[in-house]
Design an enzyme around this catalytic site. Sequence first.
Site, PDB file in Angstrom:
ATOM      1  N   CYS A   2       0.830  -1.188   0.000  1.00  0.00           N
ATOM      2  CA  CYS A   2       0.000   0.000   0.000  1.00  0.00           C
ATOM      3  C   CYS A   2       0.879   1.258   0.000  1.00  0.00           C
ATOM      4  O   CYS A   2       1.848   1.354   0.746  1.00  0.00           O
ATOM      5  CB  CYS A   2      -0.951   0.081   1.187  1.00  0.00           C
ATOM      6  SG  CYS A   2      -2.085  -1.304   1.293  1.00  0.00           S
ATOM      7  N   ARG A  27       4.064  -0.002  -4.765  1.00  0.00           N
ATOM      8  CA  ARG A  27       3.828  -0.613  -3.456  1.00  0.00           C
ATOM      9  C   ARG A  27       2.545  -1.448  -3.422  1.00  0.00           C
ATOM     10  O   ARG A  27       2.290  -2.163  -2.452  1.00  0.00           O
ATOM     11  CB  ARG A  27       3.714   0.480  -2.380  1.00  0.00           C
ATOM     12  CG  ARG A  27       4.940   1.347  -2.290  1.00  0.00           C
ATOM     13  CD  ARG A  27       4.757   2.387  -1.209  1.00  0.00           C
ATOM     14  NE  ARG A  27       4.700   1.778   0.093  1.00  0.00           N
ATOM     15  CZ  ARG A  27       5.740   1.553   0.865  1.00  0.00           C
ATOM     16  NH1 ARG A  27       6.942   1.891   0.457  1.00  0.00           N
ATOM     17  NH2 ARG A  27       5.597   0.994   2.031  1.00  0.00           N
ATOM     18  N   TRP A  83      -2.501  -2.788  -1.758  1.00  0.00           N
ATOM     19  CA  TRP A  83      -2.125  -4.198  -1.914  1.00  0.00           C
ATOM     20  C   TRP A  83      -3.014  -4.931  -0.915  1.00  0.00           C
ATOM     21  O   TRP A  83      -2.862  -4.787   0.291  1.00  0.00           O
ATOM     22  CB  TRP A  83      -0.647  -4.411  -1.592  1.00  0.00           C
ATOM     23  CG  TRP A  83      -0.172  -5.795  -1.896  1.00  0.00           C
ATOM     24  CD1 TRP A  83       0.242  -6.268  -3.109  1.00  0.00           C
ATOM     25  CD2 TRP A  83      -0.038  -6.890  -0.973  1.00  0.00           C
ATOM     26  NE1 TRP A  83       0.598  -7.588  -2.999  1.00  0.00           N
ATOM     27  CE2 TRP A  83       0.440  -7.996  -1.709  1.00  0.00           C
ATOM     28  CE3 TRP A  83      -0.288  -7.041   0.382  1.00  0.00           C
ATOM     29  CZ2 TRP A  83       0.684  -9.229  -1.132  1.00  0.00           C
ATOM     30  CZ3 TRP A  83      -0.044  -8.283   0.962  1.00  0.00           C
ATOM     31  CH2 TRP A  83       0.441  -9.356   0.216  1.00  0.00           C
ATOM     32  N   ASN A 109      -2.319   1.694   5.689  1.00  0.00           N
ATOM     33  CA  ASN A 109      -1.379   0.670   5.235  1.00  0.00           C
ATOM     34  C   ASN A 109      -1.032  -0.163   6.454  1.00  0.00           C
ATOM     35  O   ASN A 109      -0.702   0.387   7.495  1.00  0.00           O
ATOM     36  CB  ASN A 109      -0.116   1.351   4.679  1.00  0.00           C
ATOM     37  CG  ASN A 109       0.999   0.360   4.399  1.00  0.00           C
ATOM     38  OD1 ASN A 109       0.748  -0.809   4.141  1.00  0.00           O
ATOM     39  ND2 ASN A 109       2.232   0.839   4.450  1.00  0.00           N
ATOM     40  N   GLY A 110      -1.114  -1.501   6.342  1.00  0.00           N
ATOM     41  CA  GLY A 110      -0.773  -2.367   7.470  1.00  0.00           C
ATOM     42  C   GLY A 110      -1.917  -3.301   7.783  1.00  0.00           C
ATOM     43  O   GLY A 110      -2.827  -3.491   6.964  1.00  0.00           O
ATOM     44  N   GLU A 492      18.567 -16.692  -7.441  1.00  0.00           N
ATOM     45  CA  GLU A 492      18.065 -15.358  -7.808  1.00  0.00           C
ATOM     46  C   GLU A 492      17.558 -15.350  -9.249  1.00  0.00           C
ATOM     47  O   GLU A 492      16.519 -14.754  -9.548  1.00  0.00           O
ATOM     48  CB  GLU A 492      19.189 -14.327  -7.586  1.00  0.00           C
ATOM     49  CG  GLU A 492      18.930 -12.925  -8.100  1.00  0.00           C
ATOM     50  CD  GLU A 492      17.756 -12.210  -7.420  1.00  0.00           C
ATOM     51  OE1 GLU A 492      17.110 -12.769  -6.525  1.00  0.00           O
ATOM     52  OE2 GLU A 492      17.474 -11.072  -7.836  1.00  0.00           O
ATOM     53  N   LYS A 496      13.677 -14.390 -10.223  1.00  0.00           N
ATOM     54  CA  LYS A 496      13.326 -13.330 -11.178  1.00  0.00           C
ATOM     55  C   LYS A 496      12.355 -13.873 -12.223  1.00  0.00           C
ATOM     56  O   LYS A 496      11.403 -13.198 -12.608  1.00  0.00           O
ATOM     57  CB  LYS A 496      14.585 -12.782 -11.870  1.00  0.00           C
ATOM     58  CG  LYS A 496      15.442 -11.903 -10.982  1.00  0.00           C
ATOM     59  CD  LYS A 496      14.788 -10.545 -10.769  1.00  0.00           C
ATOM     60  CE  LYS A 496      15.287  -9.828  -9.554  1.00  0.00           C
ATOM     61  NZ  LYS A 496      14.851 -10.310  -8.257  1.00  0.00           N
ATOM     62  N   GLU A 499       8.809 -14.528 -10.653  1.00  0.00           N
ATOM     63  CA  GLU A 499       7.991 -13.360 -10.305  1.00  0.00           C
ATOM     64  C   GLU A 499       7.617 -12.510 -11.518  1.00  0.00           C
ATOM     65  O   GLU A 499       6.587 -11.836 -11.492  1.00  0.00           O
ATOM     66  CB  GLU A 499       8.654 -12.509  -9.216  1.00  0.00           C
ATOM     67  CG  GLU A 499       9.923 -11.826  -9.614  1.00  0.00           C
ATOM     68  CD  GLU A 499      10.541 -11.033  -8.472  1.00  0.00           C
ATOM     69  OE1 GLU A 499       9.806 -10.482  -7.642  1.00  0.00           O
ATOM     70  OE2 GLU A 499      11.784 -10.964  -8.417  1.00  0.00           O
ATOM     71  N   HIS A 515      20.999 -35.866  -6.542  1.00  0.00           N
ATOM     72  CA  HIS A 515      20.312 -36.448  -5.380  1.00  0.00           C
ATOM     73  C   HIS A 515      18.795 -36.346  -5.514  1.00  0.00           C
ATOM     74  O   HIS A 515      18.084 -36.465  -4.529  1.00  0.00           O
ATOM     75  CB  HIS A 515      20.792 -35.763  -4.099  1.00  0.00           C
ATOM     76  CG  HIS A 515      22.257 -35.938  -3.878  1.00  0.00           C
ATOM     77  ND1 HIS A 515      22.825 -37.153  -3.541  1.00  0.00           N
ATOM     78  CD2 HIS A 515      23.291 -35.070  -4.009  1.00  0.00           C
ATOM     79  CE1 HIS A 515      24.142 -37.013  -3.451  1.00  0.00           C
ATOM     80  NE2 HIS A 515      24.440 -35.754  -3.736  1.00  0.00           N
ATOM     81  N   LYS A 617       6.130  -3.991  -3.664  1.00  0.00           N
ATOM     82  CA  LYS A 617       7.555  -3.746  -3.449  1.00  0.00           C
ATOM     83  C   LYS A 617       7.979  -3.941  -2.001  1.00  0.00           C
ATOM     84  O   LYS A 617       8.957  -4.616  -1.740  1.00  0.00           O
ATOM     85  CB  LYS A 617       7.880  -2.326  -3.928  1.00  0.00           C
ATOM     86  CG  LYS A 617       9.329  -1.953  -3.841  1.00  0.00           C
ATOM     87  CD  LYS A 617      10.128  -2.611  -4.926  1.00  0.00           C
ATOM     88  CE  LYS A 617      11.606  -2.327  -4.848  1.00  0.00           C
ATOM     89  NZ  LYS A 617      12.380  -3.322  -5.583  1.00  0.00           N
TER      90      LYS A 617
HETATM   91  C1  F6R Z   1      12.435 -10.012  -5.490  1.00  0.00           C
HETATM   92  C2  F6R Z   1      12.293  -9.051  -4.421  1.00  0.00           C
HETATM   93  C3  F6R Z   1      11.893  -9.557  -3.081  1.00  0.00           C
HETATM   94  C4  F6R Z   1      12.596  -8.741  -1.977  1.00  0.00           C
HETATM   95  C5  F6R Z   1      12.087  -9.176  -0.601  1.00  0.00           C
HETATM   96  C6  F6R Z   1      12.790  -8.442   0.516  1.00  0.00           C
HETATM   97  O1  F6R Z   1      12.810  -9.407  -6.693  1.00  0.00           O
HETATM   98  O2  F6R Z   1      12.454  -7.878  -4.613  1.00  0.00           O
HETATM   99  O3  F6R Z   1      12.148 -10.916  -2.937  1.00  0.00           O
HETATM  100  O4  F6R Z   1      13.962  -8.945  -2.080  1.00  0.00           O
HETATM  101  O5  F6R Z   1      10.710  -8.933  -0.525  1.00  0.00           O
HETATM  102  O6  F6R Z   1      12.615  -7.069   0.412  1.00  0.00           O
HETATM  103  P1  F6R Z   1      13.554  -6.052   1.170  1.00  0.00           P
HETATM  104  O7  F6R Z   1      14.935  -6.206   0.642  1.00  0.00           O
HETATM  105  O8  F6R Z   1      12.983  -4.711   0.892  1.00  0.00           O
HETATM  106  O9  F6R Z   1      13.498  -6.414   2.630  1.00  0.00           O
END
Ligand code: F6R
Length: 622
Positions: A2, A27, A83, A109-110, A492, A496, A499, A515, A617
């Site tokens: 949010c 967000r 969100w 937000n929360g 990673e 990527k 997501e 394994h 985010k």
């Molecule tokens: C993936 C991504 C998330 C964040 C995770 C932690 O691309 O961005 O997996 O890395 O939500 O977020 P932060 O670093 O803000 O604590």
Amino acid sequence: MCGIVGYVGPRQAQGIVVEGLRRMEYRGYDSAGVALVVSGPEGHDGGTTVATAKKAGKLANLEKLIADEPMPAATTGIGHTRWATHGAPNDRNAHPHRGDTGRVAVVHNGIIENFVELRDELERQGHVLLSETDSEIVAHLLEVEVLGGADLTTAMQRVCCRLEGAFTLVAVDGGDPDRVVAARRNSPLVVGIGEGESFLGSDVAAFIEHTREALELGQDQVVTLTRDGVDVTTFAGEPAQGRRFSVDWDLSAAEKDGHDWFMRKEIFEQPRAVADALLGRRSPAGQLQLDEMRLDDDELREIDKIIVIACGTSFYAGMVAKYAIEHWTRTPVEVELASEFRYRDPILTHDTLVVAISQSGETADTLQAIRHARTQGSKVLAICNTNGSTIPRESDAVIYTHAGPEIGVASTKGFLTQLVACYLLALYIAQVKGTRYGDEIDQIMRQLEEIPAHIDTVLAGAEEIYTLAREHVGARSVLFLGRHAGFPVALEGALKLKELAYLHAEGFAAGELKHGPIALIEEGLPVLCVVPPRGRDQLHEKMLSGIQEVRARGARTICLAEAGDDKIAPYADVLIRLPRVPVLLQPLVAVVPLQLFACELATALGHDVDQPRNLAKSVTVE
Ligand code: F6R
């Protein structure tokens, strides 16, 4: 999770609030809404009232609604981009919410944990709640206070004392046109201070276009914004103070700059971001210095165990940190998902250093984990990108990553600069504990300083990666293999792809494949292999064996290997060259083609790369 925006001043609020929401949309993008204090026929004491507009879906839907049904002029307003947590992402659950008379409007937000009890209480009193959200109760509670004669600030203080959970709340009162009141507990909120006008945002990007002077609020504080300035109190109404700071980046950093996606722009910003993360880290005498870090050397010398906690991409940075810290400092390191950490009753002492890695500085799982660590007497060091965020504020020490704002939901430059901060921390501990000679540290620092140029080289080959990505539009599954520091890179790369391309993707430690997971290999399955540099610990040889094993079973091997590595060619269906760097630093260059691959494949599939489905985010709920 949010985005929240607020404005009071002489200018038209609607445009400022909607523009702020555009910058906050990363967000959350399940719905968006605004509330303005307008003059109107149903006006309250001062002839003013609250008008709202809200719409499910992305901000564009709200903008269309406002274009079709224009809102009256107003100079005070608030906005929200959602969100969803409680209640489906529809118009009814969109914020702002209002009380029964419509006099007070609030955005949230929360998560309000005791909302069921409070809703029951309100319903027993005859209030009619229209949404399924936990947030709407706040509008009713505030309105009860205001109708009882309290001003909005007092109302907010009283209501906050009744709420449990995490919340940022921003409210306006139709009877008090030049005031916006906000409160925060465990959820982000920053104030922007302009000339005769004030702003609110979940982060500074909401108002950076108008002012770079900001005020960070503390925990459990209420802030009142008027044209004359801002006033901060505690929930109990005691005077309090926020922390003033100036934002050191400008609007252009929050714009796409001709790129189709923020993510692509941020990938291409990585040489600069890495250089900035390294800037000013050495004294004139060449000693490593971490100015922002508030732990002294004696405390660091006492550290006998390090636990790195983080989520998602930041967790993978933590995995790389383990290799670097243990190798350079011989201090044992554990890496733990922040969401699991406190539930396993971890062994923490005064001599344990907990390193919390978070790009946003607001991730609720990480925040709760550091709080737990501190109650057990451990020191917490945050590695964070966001000045003014909660995690560094609640930590004993901080290393800022200086990546600049990261707006694409998928982390890219945030990750690379976290890696740099982890290397710096490892080298600093090595310097303090004397586990590495000064000239060795100096040599590694020089290798790090060469990384921006190496990333430029990788980026120069972007077209080749894009072509490769487009060839995989029909893929159903993609595997990623790595060893040592290449293993987190494989994880990673897979994250990527999941997501952004919504594609099944898995990262494996190459040695682990035999394994079990090797059973997944079938004819034509793309397997991206991060090949370690030649020379150390037989890593390279072992990786070659792993690649041969999957290829023998029909996999299409796409190998990322350093320039000059001739041994790899016979086993690679596709060969992507990486610059030559030491194995511990290889993640800084190896992850870049994987970012480009995911970005381009998601684009080719027609997905919204900056706002992937179901994601947001900053994850400010546990
Ligand atoms: C993936 C991504 C998330 C964040 C995770 C932690 O691309 O961005 O997996 O890395 O939500 O977020 P932060 O670093 O803000 O604590």
